[in-house]
Design a protein around this motif. Structure first.
Motif, mmCIF file in Angstrom:
data_model
loop_
_atom_site.group_PDB
_atom_site.id
_atom_site.type_symbol
_atom_site.label_atom_id
_atom_site.label_comp_id
_atom_site.label_asym_id
_atom_site.label_seq_id
_atom_site.Cartn_x
_atom_site.Cartn_y
_atom_site.Cartn_z
ATOM 1 N N VAL A 27 0.826 -1.213 0.000
ATOM 2 C CA VAL A 27 0.000 0.000 0.000
ATOM 3 C C VAL A 27 0.862 1.265 0.000
ATOM 4 C CG1 VAL A 27 -1.639 1.360 1.379
ATOM 5 C CG2 VAL A 27 -2.015 -1.087 1.066
ATOM 6 N N PHE A 28 1.904 1.289 0.817
ATOM 7 C CA PHE A 28 2.699 2.505 0.972
ATOM 8 C C PHE A 28 3.892 2.582 0.023
ATOM 9 C CE2 PHE A 28 0.271 2.235 4.832
ATOM 10 C CZ PHE A 28 -0.103 3.551 5.044
ATOM 11 N N GLY A 29 4.231 1.478 -0.617
ATOM 12 C CA GLY A 29 5.292 1.487 -1.615
ATOM 13 C C GLY A 29 6.658 1.809 -1.041
ATOM 14 N N PRO A 30 7.490 2.520 -1.814
ATOM 15 C CA PRO A 30 8.875 2.768 -1.405
ATOM 16 C C PRO A 30 9.031 3.732 -0.226
ATOM 17 C CG PRO A 30 8.390 3.895 -3.469
ATOM 18 C CD PRO A 30 7.186 3.061 -3.133
ATOM 19 N N SER A 31 7.954 4.363 0.201
ATOM 20 C CA SER A 31 8.069 5.316 1.316
ATOM 21 C C SER A 31 8.107 4.632 2.686
ATOM 22 C CB SER A 31 6.896 6.303 1.288
ATOM 23 O OG SER A 31 5.677 5.626 1.556
ATOM 24 N N VAL A 32 7.994 3.293 2.713
ATOM 25 C CA VAL A 32 8.000 2.565 3.988
ATOM 26 C C VAL A 32 9.411 2.572 4.570
ATOM 27 C CG1 VAL A 32 7.613 0.315 5.079
ATOM 28 C CG2 VAL A 32 6.101 1.080 3.264
ATOM 29 N N PRO A 33 9.550 2.973 5.847
ATOM 30 C CA PRO A 33 10.886 2.942 6.475
ATOM 31 C C PRO A 33 11.370 1.498 6.651
ATOM 32 C CG PRO A 33 9.208 3.691 8.048
ATOM 33 C CD PRO A 33 8.532 3.494 6.730
ATOM 34 N N GLU A 34 12.651 1.360 6.924
ATOM 35 C CA GLU A 34 13.213 0.015 7.114
ATOM 36 C C GLU A 34 12.461 -0.737 8.206
ATOM 37 O OE1 GLU A 34 17.439 -1.933 8.408
ATOM 38 O OE2 GLU A 34 17.484 -0.171 7.090
ATOM 39 N N ASP A 35 12.178 -0.064 9.309
ATOM 40 C CA ASP A 35 11.347 -0.651 10.356
ATOM 41 C C ASP A 35 9.894 -0.344 9.974
ATOM 42 O OD1 ASP A 35 10.064 -1.594 12.595
ATOM 43 O OD2 ASP A 35 10.953 -0.152 13.991
ATOM 44 N N TRP A 36 9.272 -1.242 9.245
ATOM 45 C CA TRP A 36 7.946 -1.005 8.673
ATOM 46 C C TRP A 36 6.887 -0.692 9.728
ATOM 47 C CZ3 TRP A 36 3.844 -4.066 10.003
ATOM 48 C CH2 TRP A 36 4.141 -5.281 10.644
ATOM 49 N N GLN A 37 7.099 -1.142 10.975
ATOM 50 C CA GLN A 37 6.109 -0.873 12.024
ATOM 51 C C GLN A 37 6.053 0.612 12.385
ATOM 52 O OE1 GLN A 37 6.121 -3.547 15.376
ATOM 53 N NE2 GLN A 37 6.841 -5.233 14.123
ATOM 54 N N GLN A 38 7.073 1.354 12.011
ATOM 55 C CA GLN A 38 7.091 2.797 12.271
ATOM 56 C C GLN A 38 6.456 3.595 11.138
ATOM 57 O OE1 GLN A 38 7.965 4.136 15.198
ATOM 58 N NE2 GLN A 38 8.197 2.015 15.836
ATOM 59 N N ALA A 39 5.967 2.909 10.104
ATOM 60 C CA ALA A 39 5.346 3.615 8.973
ATOM 61 C C ALA A 39 4.143 4.412 9.474
ATOM 62 C CB ALA A 39 4.922 2.620 7.893
ATOM 63 N N PRO A 40 4.137 5.735 9.249
ATOM 64 C CA PRO A 40 3.018 6.558 9.722
ATOM 65 C C PRO A 40 1.780 6.364 8.849
ATOM 66 C CG PRO A 40 4.603 7.921 8.566
ATOM 67 C CD PRO A 40 5.181 6.529 8.612
ATOM 68 N N LEU A 41 0.616 6.434 9.476
ATOM 69 C CA LEU A 41 -0.659 6.301 8.760
ATOM 70 C C LEU A 41 -1.344 7.660 8.714
ATOM 71 C CD1 LEU A 41 -1.970 2.988 10.391
ATOM 72 C CD2 LEU A 41 -0.570 3.251 8.348
ATOM 73 N N GLN A 42 -0.622 8.673 8.268
ATOM 74 C CA GLN A 42 -1.147 10.040 8.281
ATOM 75 C C GLN A 42 -2.077 10.310 7.104
ATOM 76 O OE1 GLN A 42 2.628 11.967 8.379
ATOM 77 N NE2 GLN A 42 2.567 12.223 10.587
#
Length: 108
Positions: A27-42
């Motif tokens: 869903v978020f593509g290449p903008s996902v950080p290495e630690d995917w659990q920190q991906a913001p859902l803004q």
């Protein structure tokens, strides 16, 4: 007063973490950080897309009352890690060991 509707049971799948990570990366593509659990859902559009996919696949949706708590992918993981039993809160209370001076009698 009517009881709250019964909750459907939910048991987290064993591969929940890898399943969720795959959906987050898709869903978020290449903008996902290495630690995917920190991906913001803004961004609401992407947050909706992620939660809708998970609800369809897992048969368990984040209730409206908890949507504001889903700020990062890790929050979604925490929600989906929690198992849910069938029944209502009234059923749980009626089945619990209560003090002798407290009784719950449900009349339908």
């Amino acid at each position: 007063m009517h009881p709250a509707p019964p909750r459907r049971s939910y048991v987290p799948p064993e591969d929940l973490q890898s399943c969720l990570e795959a959906h987050v990366r898709e869903v978020f593509g290449p903008s996902v950080p290495e630690d995917w659990q920190q991906a913001p859902l803004q961004e609401n559009r992407l947050k909706y897309r992620l939660l809708a996919r998970l609800a369809a696949e897992l048969g368990h949706a984040v209730p409206n009352s908890q949507l504001h708590r889903m700020c990062r992918a890790g929050d979604v993981l925490g929600f989906y890690r929690t198992p849910v039993r069938d029944g209502t809160k009234i059923d749980e209370l009626a089945a619990a060991e209560l003090p002798p001076n407290l009784k719950i009698i449900w009349q339908q």
